[in-house]
Design an enzyme around this catalytic site. Structure first.
Site, PDB file in Angstrom:
ATOM      1  N   ALA A  66      65.415 -54.696 -15.211  1.00 23.48           N
ATOM      2  CA  ALA A  66      65.936 -53.900 -14.091  1.00 23.48           C
ATOM      3  C   ALA A  66      64.880 -52.916 -13.600  1.00 23.48           C
ATOM      4  CB  ALA A  66      67.204 -53.165 -14.525  1.00 23.48           C
ATOM      5  N   LYS A  86      61.670 -53.362 -13.705  1.00 27.61           N
ATOM      6  CA  LYS A  86      60.651 -54.124 -12.969  1.00 27.61           C
ATOM      7  C   LYS A  86      61.212 -54.615 -11.626  1.00 27.61           C
ATOM      8  CE  LYS A  86      57.212 -54.080 -16.036  1.00 27.61           C
ATOM      9  NZ  LYS A  86      55.996 -53.271 -15.829  1.00 27.61           N
ATOM     10  N   ASN A  90      49.599 -50.320 -14.101  1.00 29.58           N
ATOM     11  CA  ASN A  90      49.814 -51.344 -15.128  1.00 29.58           C
ATOM     12  C   ASN A  90      50.577 -50.796 -16.342  1.00 29.58           C
ATOM     13  OD1 ASN A  90      48.931 -53.770 -16.958  1.00 29.58           O
ATOM     14  ND2 ASN A  90      48.109 -51.932 -17.969  1.00 29.58           N
ATOM     15  N   TYR A 101      64.719 -53.284 -19.120  1.00 29.69           N
ATOM     16  CA  TYR A 101      63.311 -53.586 -18.818  1.00 29.69           C
ATOM     17  C   TYR A 101      63.212 -54.382 -17.516  1.00 29.69           C
ATOM     18  CZ  TYR A 101      58.688 -55.740 -19.123  1.00 29.69           C
ATOM     19  OH  TYR A 101      57.420 -56.182 -18.838  1.00 29.69           O
TER      20      TYR A 101
END
Ligand SMILES: NC(=O)c1ccc[n+]([C@@H]2O[C@H](COP(=O)([O-])OP(=O)(O)OC[C@H]3O[C@@H](n4cnc5c(N)ncnc54)[C@H](OP(=O)(O)O)[C@@H]3O)[C@@H](O)[C@H]2O)c1
Length: 241
Positions: free
Chosen positions: A147, A149, A80, A145
């Site tokens: 990209a 994920k 996470n 960001y």
């Protein structure tokens, strides 16, 4: 059966809600994060089933050390830890700065998950689960960001293939706009919030519990035949057919 669950970034926001959800079900939860005091405070608040082990998920040496401090068996890994290191940054023509920003987001969101998974690989029990926290940003044409994920999503497929023979499922939960986290810091205007809520089909922002319950489901016996998937929890912002 009581399981051992490792939640990276478990001190705040979504990770904290995930830790609380597993602990409420009787599981032992180890939470990690970089700020020791935040982690210890959270562990104390949730209760005795939660253990705080400070660790930077992007640092191979700290992860090596973490592996030595974990129980012999981990049933569920929740990758996470992450966030947008580029949030609100103005465009730049400075190539060094650009490279620095991209590396920061790839490290924080992709490598953190890749390295943590490799660190605990041998501890993950047959029949266990890996749940990676992605983002709907992966499908919205976002910059470094999004990209990072999106890269997580395709890495997750390779992981599901690799762990499948051990009966370990690997999935991505991709939240939309979730409040009650530290994600946006103080960069959130009322207009920004209204715009995010207006995008949803249900007319409300996501809550950390919305995400936590889906993570718990994916790690439950009811979800044993779900693997290699991305499940968005975004209030219907990006519908699929
Ligand atoms: N909030 C949203 O709207 C939203 C939407 C889509 C996806 N997400 C994703 O949800 C996940 C959780 O974010 P959140 O919204 O709950 O925000 P958050 O409250 O900022 O939580 C992120 C947590 O990760 C920890 N962390 C960050 N980098 C770390 C590292 N290198 N090693 C270990 N821990 C680290 C942070 O603690 P330390 O700073 O102490 O390390 C913090 O506890 C992230 O992957 C984020 O990208 C959030």
């Amino acid at each position: 059966m009581s399981r051992t669950v490792l939640v990276t970034g478990g001190g705040t926001g979504i990770g904290r809600a995930v830790a609380a959800a597993f602990a409420a079900g009787g599981d032992h939860v180890v939470i990690t994060g970089r700020r020791a005091e935040v982690l210890h405070h959270t562990a104390k608040e949730i209760g005795p089933l939660v253990t705080a082990l400070p660790c930077d998920a992007t640092d191979p040496d700290q992860l090596q050390d973490l592996r030595g401090r974990l129980p012999d068996t981990v049933h569920v890994l929740v990758n996470n830890a992450g966030g947008n290191r580029d949030l609100g940054a103005a465009p730049t023509a400075d190539l060094r700065l650009l490279a620095e920003r991209w590396r920061a987001n790839l490290d924080a969101n992709l490598l953190a998950a890749v390295l943590t998974t490799a660190a605990v690989d041998q501890l993950l029990t047959d029949g266990g689960a890996v749940v990676n926290v992605g983002s709907f940003a992966a499908d919205r044409g976002a910059g470094s960001y999004g990209a990072s994920k999106a890269a997580m999503n395709t890495w997750n497929i390779a992981l599901a293939r690799q762990f499948g023979p051990r009966g370990v499922t690997c999935n991505v939960v991709a939240p939309g706009y979730v409040e009650d986290t530290e994600f946006f810091g103080d960069r959130r205007s009322e207009q920004f919030r209204r715009d995010r809520v207006a995008e949803t089909l249900v007319g409300r922002a996501g809550r950390t519990e919305d995400v936590a319950e889906v993570v718990r489901f994916l790690a439950s016996p009811a979800a044993r035949h779900i693997t290699g998937q991305v499940l968005r929890v975004d209030g219907g912002v990006i519908p699929t057919r």
